[in-house]
Design an enzyme around this catalytic site. Structure first.
Site, PDB file in Angstrom:
ATOM      1  N   HIS A 156      -1.680 -11.304 -50.743  1.00 50.57           N
ATOM      2  CA  HIS A 156      -1.475 -10.892 -49.338  1.00 50.57           C
ATOM      3  C   HIS A 156      -0.822  -9.508 -49.227  1.00 50.57           C
ATOM      4  O   HIS A 156      -0.039  -9.266 -48.312  1.00 50.57           O
ATOM      5  CB  HIS A 156      -0.605 -11.908 -48.581  1.00 50.57           C
ATOM      6  N   SER A 278      -6.260  19.794 -50.816  1.00 48.33           N
ATOM      7  CA  SER A 278      -6.442  19.864 -49.372  1.00 48.33           C
ATOM      8  C   SER A 278      -6.508  21.331 -48.970  1.00 48.33           C
ATOM      9  O   SER A 278      -5.882  22.187 -49.604  1.00 48.33           O
ATOM     10  CB  SER A 278      -5.250  19.175 -48.696  1.00 48.33           C
ATOM     11  N   LYS A 284      -1.220  18.416 -51.913  1.00 50.61           N
ATOM     12  CA  LYS A 284      -2.060  17.217 -52.023  1.00 50.61           C
ATOM     13  C   LYS A 284      -2.952  17.181 -53.258  1.00 50.61           C
ATOM     14  O   LYS A 284      -3.556  18.174 -53.642  1.00 50.61           O
ATOM     15  CB  LYS A 284      -2.961  17.111 -50.787  1.00 50.61           C
ATOM     16  N   GLU A 291     -12.365   7.269 -53.306  1.00 46.84           N
ATOM     17  CA  GLU A 291     -12.695   6.944 -51.911  1.00 46.84           C
ATOM     18  C   GLU A 291     -14.211   6.954 -51.694  1.00 46.84           C
ATOM     19  O   GLU A 291     -14.749   6.147 -50.928  1.00 46.84           O
ATOM     20  CB  GLU A 291     -12.008   7.929 -50.966  1.00 46.84           C
TER      21      GLU A 291
END
Ligand code: ARG
Length: 471
Positions: A156, A278, A284, A291
């Site tokens: 969970h 980025s 970043k 992804e």
């Protein structure tokens, strides 16, 4: 000119560009990638025509050698060519004149396209499996190199129990080994020769379908000519379903890595070459590769629903709707192959932050262990559970590395964090590697054989020693 036009008709009416674009527009792009396999199919078919004496032996050799020449040429397909089947036939007719017009005897583009797709799919499947085996290897070896490294297990999205990096990595290795079984079942379906089914109702000559199946390296003949047509799209559906299962595992692996490498966890370090920067935030290092693995997985349910919807109401036999199966097939094979190819080196180079992994072990992770300490003293499980639950707020003992290791070690049953069984899975991997390499080399060898030039009858005549000139 289209193969199905008679000369006068073609010249008189031409073909409406709108219809041409609509029917062949996107399809020629897919057919371009089928070119090689279309030629192999034709080479095999000429053997069958030769056996039936529908072409002479000399004609057959000429046809096959001309097809082989075409294999070496860069065929560039245009919308006006309609499809790869017509293009190859037209090229051969241009080169050999009247003889070229015999090539399409006793076949249809309906069985031809199936030959092309099955051969193409086999080649892609072997590539995918190679990439999969690499990734399984990366995961299992990464897992064994970290088999004692502790890692909190979550349920969970919340801390649950002590676990290990070895168990985590092994879970994906094992999942992909199961997916290989699904792919193997799909190979059995695809590895059947459709050639000879014609338009779906056979042809009026006694074609030796077993011969062409063997020449093309298929495992067997797909028997029923109608079912050959009806299995178009159905086989794709099943294969994409197996690929979706692969993708499901890859996507969850990607998701885990995205989370566990972020600043909140810091368990793993994604190798820098697999991250992107980025344009605005200089600090970043984004997990775009992972992804995109996850993002591309989303299209698989779309492909499956596309194929199911396309097929379920179709009258048996060929309908042009079936052409629309190519998009889903090509895209899913490409996406899975590419995702696997990028993940194997990423996993091999994955950095592990042992300190952060250990720091994540807060006291509550050992609550279940406490229950079991009481159970081992003879307290019934439900009572032990109640006692621990009622004391959760009391100060838990200091979490030490020793405690973590002992806790993981106590889960020593098969497949537990203390015994993830990675060696046994490595042995399964070796068996799978051997099996798939044998299957792939049979395929590769049959295509190699098809490419081998034959001495044509004419050349043979020229090579014959002159009478009385025996050395
Ligand atoms: N491009 C077609 C396809 O993929 C080839 C078969 C055409 N057959 C036909 N009867 N129009 O299905």
């Amino acid at each position: 000119m289209k193969t199905w036009m008679t000369g006068e008709e073609g010249e008189k009416t031409g073909i409406d560009k709108l219809v041409e674009n609509f029917t062949a527009g996107a399809d020629v792009g897919y057919d371009q990638r089928l070119a090689e396999y279309d030629i192999y199919g034709s080479i095999a078919h000429v053997h069958a025509l030769e056996n039936l004496e529908l072409v002479t032996s000399l004609e057959a050799k000429k046809l096959r050698n001309e097809l082989r020449k075409l294999l070496k040429k860069d065929i560039s397909l245009n919308i006006g060519d309609e499809d790869i089947h017509s293009k190859v036939e037209n090229e051969i007719t241009e080169a050999l004149g009247e003889l070229g017009k015999k090539l399409h005897t006793a076949r249809s583009r309906n069985d031809q396209v199936l030959v092309d797709i099955r051969l193409f799919t086999k080649a892609e499947l072997f590539r995918i499996v190679r990439e999969m085996l690499n990734l399984v290897e990366s995961l299992l070896y990464f897992g064994s190199s970290q088999s004692d490294t502790p890692m909190v297990g979550f349920t969970h999205y919340r801390k649950a129990m002590p676990s290990s990096v070895g168990l985590w990595a092994g879970s994906y290795g094992e999942a992909l080994l199961d997916d290989l079984t699904l792919l193997e079942a799909n190979l059995e379906l695809i590895d059947q020769s459709p050639l000879g089914a014609g338009a779906g109702y056979g042809v009026p000559v006694n074609l030796d379908r077993e011969l062409t199946a063997e020449i093309l390296g298929f495992d067997k003949v797909q028997n029923n000519a109608i079912y050959v047509m009806n299995s178009r799209g159905k086989f794709e559906f099943n294969l994409i379903s197996a690929l979706a299962s692969v993708q499901l595992d890859l996507s969850r692996l990607a998701s885990d890595l995205i989370d566990f490498s972020n600043g909140e966890f810091n368990f793993f370090e994604i190798p820098e070459e697999f991250t992107t920067g980025s344009s605005i935030m200089p600090q970043k290092k984004n997990p775009d590769v992972l992804e995109l693995v996850r993002g591309r997985s989303a299209s698989f349910s779309g492909h499956l629903s596309n194929l199911f919807s396309l097929l379920h109401g179709l009258r048996s036999g060929y309908s042009r709707d079936l052409q629309e199966t190519k998009k889903s097939l090509f895209e899913s094979l490409g996406d899975t192959g590419d995702s696997l190819a990028v993940l194997a080196p990423l996993v091999s180079a994955l950095g592990v932050n042992e300190e952060e992994l250990i720091n994540a072990f807060s006291g509550e992770v050992f609550a279940t262990d406490k229950v079991f300490e009481l159970v081992k003293e003879g307290v019934p499980f439900r009572e032990a559970y109640r006692r621990v639950k009622n004391n959760l707020d009391s100060k838990t003992e200091e979490v030490s590395e020793k405690l973590i290791k002992e806790s993981i070690g106590s889960r020593e049953h098969l497949g537990g964090p203390g015994n993830p069984g990675l060696d046994e899975k490595k042995a399964s991997l070796e068996r799978a590697k051997k099996k798939w390499a044998e299957r792939e080399s049979r395929f590769v060898d049959s295509l190699k054989e098809l490419r081998k030039p034959e001495a044509s009858g004419e050349e043979y005549e020229n090579q014959k020693p002159e009478a009385g000139n025996h050395e």
